[in-house]
Design a protein around this motif. Structure first.
Motif, short mmCIF file in Angstrom:
data_model
loop_
_atom_site.label_atom_id
_atom_site.label_comp_id
_atom_site.label_asym_id
_atom_site.label_seq_id
_atom_site.Cartn_x
_atom_site.Cartn_y
_atom_site.Cartn_z
N LEU A 138 0.74 -1.39 0.02
CA LEU A 138 -0.11 0.02 0.05
C LEU A 138 0.76 1.17 -0.02
N ILE A 139 1.95 1.40 0.91
CA ILE A 139 2.93 2.63 0.96
C ILE A 139 3.79 2.75 -0.32
N GLY A 140 3.95 1.74 -0.98
CA GLY A 140 4.64 1.79 -2.21
C GLY A 140 3.70 2.08 -3.36
N CYS A 141 2.63 1.64 -3.26
CA CYS A 141 1.41 2.01 -4.38
C CYS A 141 1.15 3.41 -4.02
N PHE A 142 0.95 4.20 -2.88
CA PHE A 142 0.78 5.33 -2.62
C PHE A 142 2.06 6.33 -3.14
N SER A 143 3.08 5.92 -2.81
CA SER A 143 4.57 6.76 -3.33
C SER A 143 4.55 6.59 -4.77
N GLU A 144 4.35 5.69 -5.38
CA GLU A 144 4.27 5.73 -7.15
C GLU A 144 3.20 6.49 -7.49
N ALA A 145 2.06 6.26 -6.96
CA ALA A 145 0.98 7.28 -7.41
C ALA A 145 1.14 8.37 -7.33
N ALA A 146 1.76 8.97 -6.15
CA ALA A 146 2.10 10.43 -5.98
C ALA A 146 2.96 10.98 -7.23
N LEU A 147 4.06 10.10 -7.42
CA LEU A 147 4.87 10.54 -8.46
C LEU A 147 4.14 10.53 -9.77
N MET A 148 3.34 9.60 -10.19
CA MET A 148 2.41 9.74 -11.32
C MET A 148 1.79 11.06 -11.45
N LEU A 149 0.93 11.40 -10.39
CA LEU A 149 0.02 12.59 -10.29
C LEU A 149 0.78 13.67 -10.46
N VAL A 150 1.88 13.78 -9.97
CA VAL A 150 2.76 15.21 -10.05
C VAL A 150 3.08 15.44 -11.62
N ALA A 151 3.23 14.16 -12.12
CA ALA A 151 3.56 14.13 -13.70
C ALA A 151 2.22 14.34 -14.66
N ASN A 152 1.06 14.11 -13.93
CA ASN A 152 -0.41 14.28 -14.86
C ASN A 152 -1.37 15.05 -13.84
N PRO A 153 -0.96 16.41 -13.43
CA PRO A 153 -1.71 17.03 -12.53
C PRO A 153 -3.09 17.34 -12.91
N ASP A 154 -3.57 16.90 -14.06
CA ASP A 154 -4.98 17.07 -14.54
C ASP A 154 -5.71 15.75 -14.58
N TYR A 155 -5.18 14.94 -14.15
CA TYR A 155 -5.91 13.37 -13.92
C TYR A 155 -6.43 13.57 -12.50
N ASP A 156 -7.84 13.03 -12.62
CA ASP A 156 -8.54 12.97 -11.35
C ASP A 156 -8.48 11.57 -11.04
N SER A 157 -7.93 11.40 -10.06
CA SER A 157 -7.63 9.84 -9.60
C SER A 157 -8.72 9.40 -8.54
N ARG A 158 -9.45 10.52 -8.14
CA ARG A 158 -10.49 10.02 -6.99
C ARG A 158 -11.33 8.93 -7.30
N PRO A 159 -12.12 8.72 -8.55
CA PRO A 159 -13.08 7.79 -8.84
C PRO A 159 -12.44 6.41 -8.67
N LEU A 160 -11.10 6.14 -9.43
CA LEU A 160 -10.58 4.85 -9.17
C LEU A 160 -10.38 4.65 -7.83
N MET A 161 -9.84 5.46 -7.12
CA MET A 161 -9.53 5.02 -5.61
C MET A 161 -10.39 4.77 -4.83
N LEU A 162 -11.61 5.59 -4.99
CA LEU A 162 -12.83 5.11 -4.28
C LEU A 162 -13.26 3.78 -4.72
N ARG A 163 -13.04 3.16 -5.82
CA ARG A 163 -13.32 1.79 -6.07
C ARG A 163 -12.21 0.88 -5.24
N VAL A 164 -10.98 1.31 -5.69
CA VAL A 164 -10.10 0.39 -5.05
C VAL A 164 -10.14 0.37 -3.54
N LEU A 165 -10.11 1.54 -2.70
CA LEU A 165 -10.33 1.48 -1.41
C LEU A 165 -11.62 0.82 -0.74
#
Length: 217
Positions: free
Chosen positions: A181-208
């Motif tokens: 989980l911590i590794g996924c969060f860290s990698e996701a943070a790096l991806m989101l910095v590179a893609n600031p317009d991407y809305d990750s919340r809908p997918l995270m709601l399903r995953v969590l």
């Protein structure tokens, strides 16, 4: 002397009261250390560890390199101090949230992570440079990981109590899940910095929702 005129003695007392309090040596030392950390945080975040020198930080503050060496030792030690300060800030946010909420909402933890990714200094320093400069093995003992681990343990307890998780996990199972989980969060943070317009919340709601931490929406 007029009735309303102040006496020389009173004027002297007022002048003494108005005189700014002289800083102690400890206060001056603390103020200098804070200034160095703030400057180093900004410059390490902008330029990265490799392209930052202590001279850059000293010139930014109008100081010589001497006090930086005196208080922090060398560039790597200063970088460690900056990294720990940023990690502590994030840890305090996590703990304030967990103390103020009876039920752990994992999506709110995710939202906090997203908020931290909006701070380029945090991502550049803590997630990109620190694992390389300070070693990946250090990450497991940081205040951030310890705080997230406590929340994870609390979440497991809630799942057991609700009956959502009936078969106990082994100690190794728990450690593996935490690292994943911590590794996924860290990698996701790096991806989101590179893609600031991407809305990750809908997918995270399903995953969590799979972990019982949020309601499916």
């Amino acid at each position: 002397m007029g009735k309303n005129a102040a006496s020389p003695k009173k004027l002297g007392a007022n002048a003494a009261a108005a005189k700014p309090k002289r800083q102690t040596q400890a206060e001056r030392r603390e103020a200098t250390q804070t200034m160095v950390l703030e400057s180093a945080c900004r410059i390490f975040g902008e330029k990265g560890f490799a392209d930052t020198s202590l001279k850059d930080i000293a010139e930014d503050l109008g100081l010589t390199i001497t006090p930086i060496y005196h208080y922090f030792g060398n560039k790597q030690a200063l970088f460690l101090a900056v990294t720990e300060a940023m990690e502590l800030e994030f840890t305090q946010q996590i703990e304030e949230f967990s103390f103020s909420s009876e039920k752990i909402d994992l999506i709110e933890i995710w939202d906090m992570l997203i908020e931290m990714t909006q701070r380029p200094n945090f991502v550049r320093i803590v997630l990109r440079d620190a694992p390389i400069i300070l070693g990946r093995e250090r990450w497991e003992d940081t205040s951030v990981v310890q705080a997230v681990s406590r929340i994870f343990q609390d979440q497991l307890s809630l799942l057991y109590e609700s009956g959502s998780l009936t078969k106990p996990l082994s100690e190794n199972d728990v450690v593996l899940l935490q690292r994943m989980l911590i590794g996924c969060f860290s990698e996701a943070a790096l991806m989101l910095v590179a893609n600031p317009d991407y809305d990750s919340r809908p997918l995270m709601l399903r995953v969590l929702a799979l972990f019982g931490g949020v309601e499916s929406q």
